[in-house]
Design a protein around this motif. Sequence first.
Motif, PDB file in Angstrom:
ATOM      1  N   LYS A  57       0.817  -1.220   0.000  1.00  0.00           N
ATOM      2  CA  LYS A  57       0.000   0.000   0.000  1.00  0.00           C
ATOM      3  C   LYS A  57       0.852   1.272   0.000  1.00  0.00           C
ATOM      4  O   LYS A  57       0.338   2.363  -0.197  1.00  0.00           O
ATOM      5  N   LYS A  58       2.151   1.107   0.281  1.00  0.00           N
ATOM      6  CA  LYS A  58       3.084   2.246   0.398  1.00  0.00           C
ATOM      7  C   LYS A  58       2.641   3.192   1.510  1.00  0.00           C
ATOM      8  O   LYS A  58       2.603   4.409   1.345  1.00  0.00           O
ATOM      9  N   PHE A 160       3.551   6.744   2.694  1.00  0.00           N
ATOM     10  CA  PHE A 160       4.959   6.912   3.066  1.00  0.00           C
ATOM     11  C   PHE A 160       5.503   8.243   2.546  1.00  0.00           C
ATOM     12  O   PHE A 160       6.182   8.976   3.282  1.00  0.00           O
ATOM     13  N   GLU A 161       5.201   8.571   1.306  1.00  0.00           N
ATOM     14  CA  GLU A 161       5.707   9.819   0.725  1.00  0.00           C
ATOM     15  C   GLU A 161       5.170  11.041   1.479  1.00  0.00           C
ATOM     16  O   GLU A 161       5.880  12.034   1.623  1.00  0.00           O
ATOM     17  N   MET A 166       6.145  15.418   5.424  1.00  0.00           N
ATOM     18  CA  MET A 166       5.855  16.026   6.734  1.00  0.00           C
ATOM     19  C   MET A 166       7.129  16.201   7.554  1.00  0.00           C
ATOM     20  O   MET A 166       7.217  17.119   8.375  1.00  0.00           O
ATOM     21  N   VAL A 167       8.113  15.350   7.340  1.00  0.00           N
ATOM     22  CA  VAL A 167       9.418  15.559   7.985  1.00  0.00           C
ATOM     23  C   VAL A 167      10.034  16.823   7.413  1.00  0.00           C
ATOM     24  O   VAL A 167      10.496  17.701   8.162  1.00  0.00           O
ATOM     25  N   LEU A 184      13.660   3.417   6.436  1.00  0.00           N
ATOM     26  CA  LEU A 184      12.841   2.747   5.422  1.00  0.00           C
ATOM     27  C   LEU A 184      13.226   3.205   4.018  1.00  0.00           C
ATOM     28  O   LEU A 184      13.335   2.384   3.096  1.00  0.00           O
ATOM     29  N   GLN A 185      13.418   4.490   3.879  1.00  0.00           N
ATOM     30  CA  GLN A 185      13.770   5.042   2.564  1.00  0.00           C
ATOM     31  C   GLN A 185      15.147   4.540   2.129  1.00  0.00           C
ATOM     32  O   GLN A 185      15.314   4.057   1.006  1.00  0.00           O
ATOM     33  N   ASN A 186      16.125   4.649   3.011  1.00  0.00           N
ATOM     34  CA  ASN A 186      17.497   4.259   2.660  1.00  0.00           C
ATOM     35  C   ASN A 186      17.642   2.760   2.420  1.00  0.00           C
ATOM     36  O   ASN A 186      18.443   2.335   1.591  1.00  0.00           O
TER      37      ASN A 186
END
Length: 191
Positions: A57-58, A160-161, A166-167, A184-186
């Motif tokens: 679902k990302k 996730f995006e 928001m960060v 998670l991204q890295n």
Amino acid sequence: MSFNIEIIKDKVLSENYFVLRNITYDLTRKDGEIVRHKREVYDRGNGATILLYNPQKKTVVLVRQFRVATWVNGNADGRLIETCAGLLDDDEPEACIRKEAVEETGYQVDDVRKVFELYMSPGGVTELVHFFVAEYHDNLRANAGGGVEDEDIDVLEMPFERALAMVKSGEIRDGKAVILLQYLQNAGLMD
């Protein structure tokens, strides 16, 4: 090389909820000079945190709750978006975070993976935080979440995006959340 430390004074200032101590010590530096330090050390125990993610679902699951320390320090409504977390008390880190995940998010996660452990504020807080990630799926929902007893927690499932945005915008300012979202991204877990 370890430093030579001599404790001069170790006085408990408060044992209200956690333990606040005033410690005076002499530190022998590498050059042999002795320097006296006076510090307050806050012992709140060790903790664990987890980021739930769904690569199909990302999406990720975060929580939002009131944090008085952030309110005192200028967070207007005191609410903070964070990763699910809790103190270990007498539990092992993995047992703690499984319990916290159900209580706070409502998800009964199966395969949790420890990614690292970090001191988050080593200048004055003893806490070592154990960081975990786990996949979640809709069929793992055991309850609505929201915390227990005196907690009032909002469960936030979001793309996730959007969490990464928001960060960047400053809407997510919890160090645990930022670290685990970047992990998670890295690690490419959401590709």
